[in-house]
Every structure is written in structure tokens, then in C-alpha cells.
Motif scaffolding. Sequence first.
Motif, PDB file in Angstrom:
ATOM      1  N   ASN A 110      22.442   0.870   0.791  1.00 44.00           N
ATOM      2  CA  ASN A 110      21.220   0.082   0.685  1.00 44.00           C
ATOM      3  C   ASN A 110      20.393   0.435  -0.544  1.00 44.00           C
ATOM      4  OD1 ASN A 110      21.678  -1.334   3.100  1.00 44.00           O
ATOM      5  ND2 ASN A 110      20.779   0.320   4.313  1.00 44.00           N
ATOM      6  N   LYS A 116      18.037   3.867 -12.499  1.00 41.15           N
ATOM      7  CA  LYS A 116      16.782   3.220 -12.129  1.00 41.15           C
ATOM      8  C   LYS A 116      15.583   3.901 -12.785  1.00 41.15           C
ATOM      9  CE  LYS A 116      18.796   0.238  -9.502  1.00 41.15           C
ATOM     10  NZ  LYS A 116      18.778   0.315  -8.046  1.00 41.15           N
ATOM     11  N   LYS A 201       5.742  -8.733 -13.539  1.00 39.35           N
ATOM     12  CA  LYS A 201       6.937  -9.565 -13.660  1.00 39.35           C
ATOM     13  C   LYS A 201       7.748  -9.232 -14.913  1.00 39.35           C
ATOM     14  CE  LYS A 201       5.295 -13.319 -10.775  1.00 39.35           C
ATOM     15  NZ  LYS A 201       5.156 -14.765 -10.579  1.00 39.35           N
ATOM     16  N   ASP A 206      11.585   0.286 -10.925  1.00 40.99           N
ATOM     17  CA  ASP A 206      12.516  -0.267  -9.940  1.00 40.99           C
ATOM     18  C   ASP A 206      12.257   0.297  -8.550  1.00 40.99           C
ATOM     19  OD1 ASP A 206      14.126  -1.665 -11.965  1.00 40.99           O
ATOM     20  OD2 ASP A 206      14.747   0.350 -12.568  1.00 40.99           O
ATOM     21  N   TYR A 233       9.502  -6.757 -10.703  1.00 39.16           N
ATOM     22  CA  TYR A 233       9.726  -8.023  -9.991  1.00 39.16           C
ATOM     23  C   TYR A 233      11.046  -8.640 -10.471  1.00 39.16           C
ATOM     24  CZ  TYR A 233       8.756 -12.732  -8.239  1.00 39.16           C
ATOM     25  OH  TYR A 233       8.830 -13.942  -7.585  1.00 39.16           O
ATOM     26  N   PRO A 234      11.879  -9.170  -9.568  1.00 35.93           N
ATOM     27  CA  PRO A 234      11.648  -9.370  -8.131  1.00 35.93           C
ATOM     28  C   PRO A 234      12.353  -8.361  -7.236  1.00 35.93           C
ATOM     29  CG  PRO A 234      13.442 -10.763  -8.846  1.00 35.93           C
ATOM     30  CD  PRO A 234      13.032  -9.967 -10.052  1.00 35.93           C
ATOM     31  N   ASP A 235      13.054  -7.388  -7.819  1.00 36.11           N
ATOM     32  CA  ASP A 235      13.929  -6.530  -7.009  1.00 36.11           C
ATOM     33  C   ASP A 235      13.396  -5.125  -6.779  1.00 36.11           C
ATOM     34  OD1 ASP A 235      15.880  -8.573  -6.798  1.00 36.11           O
ATOM     35  OD2 ASP A 235      16.621  -8.077  -8.799  1.00 36.11           O
ATOM     36  N   ALA A 237      11.415  -1.915  -5.218  1.00 37.69           N
ATOM     37  CA  ALA A 237      11.230  -1.487  -3.835  1.00 37.69           C
ATOM     38  C   ALA A 237      10.364  -0.237  -3.788  1.00 37.69           C
ATOM     39  CB  ALA A 237      12.567  -1.210  -3.160  1.00 37.69           C
ATOM     40  N   SER A 288       9.152  -4.489  -0.176  1.00 38.11           N
ATOM     41  CA  SER A 288       9.824  -5.254  -1.225  1.00 38.11           C
ATOM     42  C   SER A 288       9.226  -6.647  -1.295  1.00 38.11           C
ATOM     43  CB  SER A 288      11.334  -5.340  -0.932  1.00 38.11           C
ATOM     44  OG  SER A 288      11.563  -5.866   0.364  1.00 38.11           O
ATOM     45  N   TYR A 289       9.450  -7.310  -2.426  1.00 36.93           N
ATOM     46  CA  TYR A 289       8.912  -8.651  -2.606  1.00 36.93           C
ATOM     47  C   TYR A 289       9.553  -9.628  -1.622  1.00 36.93           C
ATOM     48  CZ  TYR A 289       6.758  -7.180  -6.993  1.00 36.93           C
ATOM     49  OH  TYR A 289       5.991  -6.545  -7.923  1.00 36.93           O
TER      50      TYR A 289
END
Length: 290
Positions: A110, A116, A201, A206, A233-235, A237, A288-289
Motif C-alpha cells: 500500500n 519519495k 497542485k 508525496d 496533488y493528487p497522489d 498521502a 488522501s485527496y
Amino acid sequence: MATNPTFQLFSSSQGSGLGLGFLDSPEPALPPPPPPVEVLSSEVSSSVDFEVDKVTIGEITLLKGRVSTKEVFGLPNSDLVPGVYEGGLKLWEGSIDLVKALEKESQTGNLSLSGKRVLELGCGHALPGIYACLKGSDVVHFQDFNGEVLRCLTIPNLNANLSEKSSSVSVGETEVRFFAGDWSEVHQVLPLVNNDGETNKKGGYDVILMAETIYSISAQKSLYQLIKRCLAYPDGAVYMAAKKYYFGVGGGTRQFLSMIEKDGALASTLVSEVTDGSSNVREVWKLSYK
């Protein structure tokens, strides 16, 4: 128990007009925060006694530094003094819970921290951020309210852990930086942040890590605004470890998650829950988004 339900405190029929009474309650005025600054790794303190103990977290062994609150701040061994010292020299349970959750998320596929950009807020001992370094993150930035915590504990603790692991893990490629300041102002010095105050954005971090950061109701709004400035954005967390309720100070996961739900930008998913019968219920959440 199921470990990944999506959190919803209020039904959609209640709308967004509910007052956040717990966020609007007056609290004693605090002294102005210290100005936000970047603390260089070369500024590590050499005047404070620093000792290390080993801490075993599942199959992971990390080093936990020890310094004296009295020696660093001239304070007795207090958990915190609001607006002056926010408990960064103590290893809180949530930091251990967060490392366990990150390892579980990595093992189940996950989460991958390799490559990152990571930010740990309210880092203190910085065990979650250190874990990210050991897992091959490209960037790991550490933030704490107090520059003294970074100089006397965070930086030497990071150095001790990476020095011990360097023979078996490649950690030299990670960009490591340290930032001190209040959540309402520290965005001014963080490099991967949107200073317009809107969702980040372009760029951003990350993964944002934080443990035991939501005990103060008065600070929750600033913390959440900082998250939105910083999260890619968008990933992107956020992994948050905290107690369900912080008795006596009013904060906790329920208050913080209700604010997030009403804002509507992020979804909340429970990753793990710790109910050992000897302490308050502790949780790790992923944000998360939507």
C-alpha cells in the motif's frame, strides 16, 4: 477488526453548516512563536549530553536518543509548556505506532517510500522520518516547533541511526533538511510548499508523516492548513498517528477528522488501532485527496 474503513463522522444530511465549537473555544493566550528558520545539520549541539538506547519496533531496530529537558530548556521533566516547549524531547507512543504502520503498509504494497519526497511534522526523535530515509526516500525534511530539539536531539539521533545502518543500507543519496517554527509560519521556509495557501497542485511532498501532533485544539487549524500547502496533488498521502482523545487538553483524532470531513478536500482511512488496555486508544490514519 477491519483496518481500512473510510471515516465519516457526520452524515451528508447534516451539511457543512455545523459549528466547530471545540475549535472555537477560547484558550489562554500563548507567547509569540519563534520565527521559522532552517536549522543546518552542522548546527548539531555539542554542549548537551546525548545518549542512545535501542528500540525494537516489530522486526525493526532503531536508536532512540536521550537528552535532558532541564539541560536543553532549563525546564523540569515536563511533557510540554505550550508555546515554549512542545514536548519534542520525549519519545511518544504514536511515533512507534507510526513506524509499525508504515512497515505494515510497505509490506502489503500500500506504500512505497522509495524515491519519495517526505516531510515529518513535529518530528522530535524523528523515527518515522528516519524510517523513510532507510527505505530510500529521495527527500526527507524534518520540522519541529523548537530549533533546540532539532539541534540537540533530531540531528544527532538521525546521524546515529544512519551511521549504524550505513553498512547495510544506502542512505547517502537522501536530501535531509531541518526546519524549526510554528505551523502557522513554517511554510515560509519549507522548500516544497505552495505559499498561496491553496491546494499544492505543483510539487509538494508525496508523504507527510506526523505523530502526536493534534493534542492542541487551537493548533489544529494551522496544522491542517500547512498540510494542504505541502501535500502533493493528487497522489500525496498523510500518515497520522494520534490518540483518540487527549484527555485534559481536548484534542484527538475525532476532533481533527471532523474538521477534515467538513472541509471536504481529504478522505480519511483508518490504518491501525492500538487498544492495549493500559493506555488511551491510539490510531493511525491515512489522509488522501478525494
